[in-house]
Write an enzyme that holds these catalytic residues in place. Structure first.
Site, mmCIF file in Angstrom:
data_model
loop_
_atom_site.group_PDB
_atom_site.id
_atom_site.type_symbol
_atom_site.label_atom_id
_atom_site.label_comp_id
_atom_site.label_asym_id
_atom_site.label_seq_id
_atom_site.Cartn_x
_atom_site.Cartn_y
_atom_site.Cartn_z
ATOM 1 N N ASP A 11 0.875 -1.174 0.000
ATOM 2 C CA ASP A 11 0.000 0.000 0.000
ATOM 3 C C ASP A 11 0.914 1.227 0.000
ATOM 4 O OD1 ASP A 11 0.922 0.272 2.591
ATOM 5 O OD2 ASP A 11 -1.053 0.271 3.536
ATOM 6 N N CYS A 68 3.475 -3.056 3.982
ATOM 7 C CA CYS A 68 2.637 -1.917 4.356
ATOM 8 C C CYS A 68 3.375 -1.176 5.465
ATOM 9 C CB CYS A 68 1.212 -2.338 4.736
ATOM 10 S SG CYS A 68 1.042 -3.392 6.173
ATOM 11 N N THR A 70 3.195 -1.357 8.750
ATOM 12 C CA THR A 70 3.658 -2.275 9.793
ATOM 13 C C THR A 70 3.857 -3.705 9.296
ATOM 14 O OG1 THR A 70 1.378 -2.799 10.341
ATOM 15 C CG2 THR A 70 2.415 -0.997 11.595
ATOM 16 N N HIS A 101 10.709 -24.040 8.728
ATOM 17 C CA HIS A 101 9.739 -24.738 9.572
ATOM 18 C C HIS A 101 8.290 -24.576 9.113
ATOM 19 C CE1 HIS A 101 12.501 -24.998 13.380
ATOM 20 N NE2 HIS A 101 13.132 -25.324 12.256
ATOM 21 N N HIS A 136 8.108 -31.034 10.086
ATOM 22 C CA HIS A 136 7.497 -29.724 9.799
ATOM 23 C C HIS A 136 6.395 -29.847 8.749
ATOM 24 C CE1 HIS A 136 10.500 -27.978 12.323
ATOM 25 N NE2 HIS A 136 11.471 -28.478 11.579
HETATM 26 C C1 RB5 Z 1 -1.651 2.783 6.467
HETATM 27 O O1 RB5 Z 1 -1.701 3.993 7.140
HETATM 28 C C2 RB5 Z 1 -1.341 1.651 7.441
HETATM 29 O O2 RB5 Z 1 -2.446 1.442 8.262
HETATM 30 C C3 RB5 Z 1 -0.973 0.399 6.698
HETATM 31 O O3 RB5 Z 1 0.109 0.653 5.865
HETATM 32 C C4 RB5 Z 1 -0.571 -0.802 7.544
HETATM 33 O O4 RB5 Z 1 0.379 -0.454 8.487
HETATM 34 C C5 RB5 Z 1 -1.667 -1.603 8.090
HETATM 35 O O5 RB5 Z 1 -1.485 -2.636 8.731
#
Ligand code: RB5
Length: 145
Positions: A11, A68, A70, A101, A136
């Site tokens: 994203d 993304c 996180t 694994h 595994h």
């Molecule tokens: C976008 O602001 C953020 O929410 C997205 O990139 C991600 O971290 C979601 O899990």
């Protein structure tokens, strides 16, 4: 060894790393499918996660990389798709273990969490690491049953 085919997507929160990782993979000769996003304009990560997982489930790609902010949203969505084993990794030990694994077929990264050099190392190790099978395999089989 036959080159893996890799579907990659992000994203807006993972766009810069996606572009850099894509270039890195192409320089190494991997066949890549860039499913977007194509700018830093805000977009919805579930759409991108499904585009990458669809490439794997349909057999067009062998593995996927999703980025993304996180890595969390991407991993949650990807892991809802049957046949997908997505690993959110912030270190190289987990990246290797997720292959050895768990036979992970999608790697998720967080651009707002780790630096680009670590992200690249994680990608390289994840792509090189093989599934160990044996005990595994039994556990991986149990994921789907
Ligand atoms: C976008 O602001 C953020 O929410 C997205 O990139 C991600 O971290 C979601 O899990």
């Amino acid at each position: 060894m036959e080159r893996l085919k890799i579907a990659i997507g992000s994203d807006h929160g993972g766009f810069e790393y996606k572009e850099q990782i894509l270039k890195h993979l192409q320089e190494q000769g991997f066949e890549c499918f860039n499913v977007g996003t194509y700018s830093t304009d805000s977009c919805d990560y579930p759409i991108i996660a499904r585009k990458v997982t669809e490439k794997i489930v349909s057999g067009v790609a062998d593995r996927g990389i999703l980025i993304c902010g996180t890595g969390i949203g991407m991993s949650i969505v990807a892991n809802k798709v049957k046949g997908i084993r997505a690993a959110l990794c912030g270190d190289t030990f987990s990246a290797r273990a997720s292959r050895a694994h768990n036979n992970s077929n999608v790697l998720c990264l967080g651009e707002r969490v780790i630096g680009i050099n670590l992200a690249m190392d994680i990608v390289d190790i994840w792509l090189k690491s093989e599934f160990e099978g044996g005990r595994h395999q039994r556990r991986v089989d149990m994921m789907e049953s």
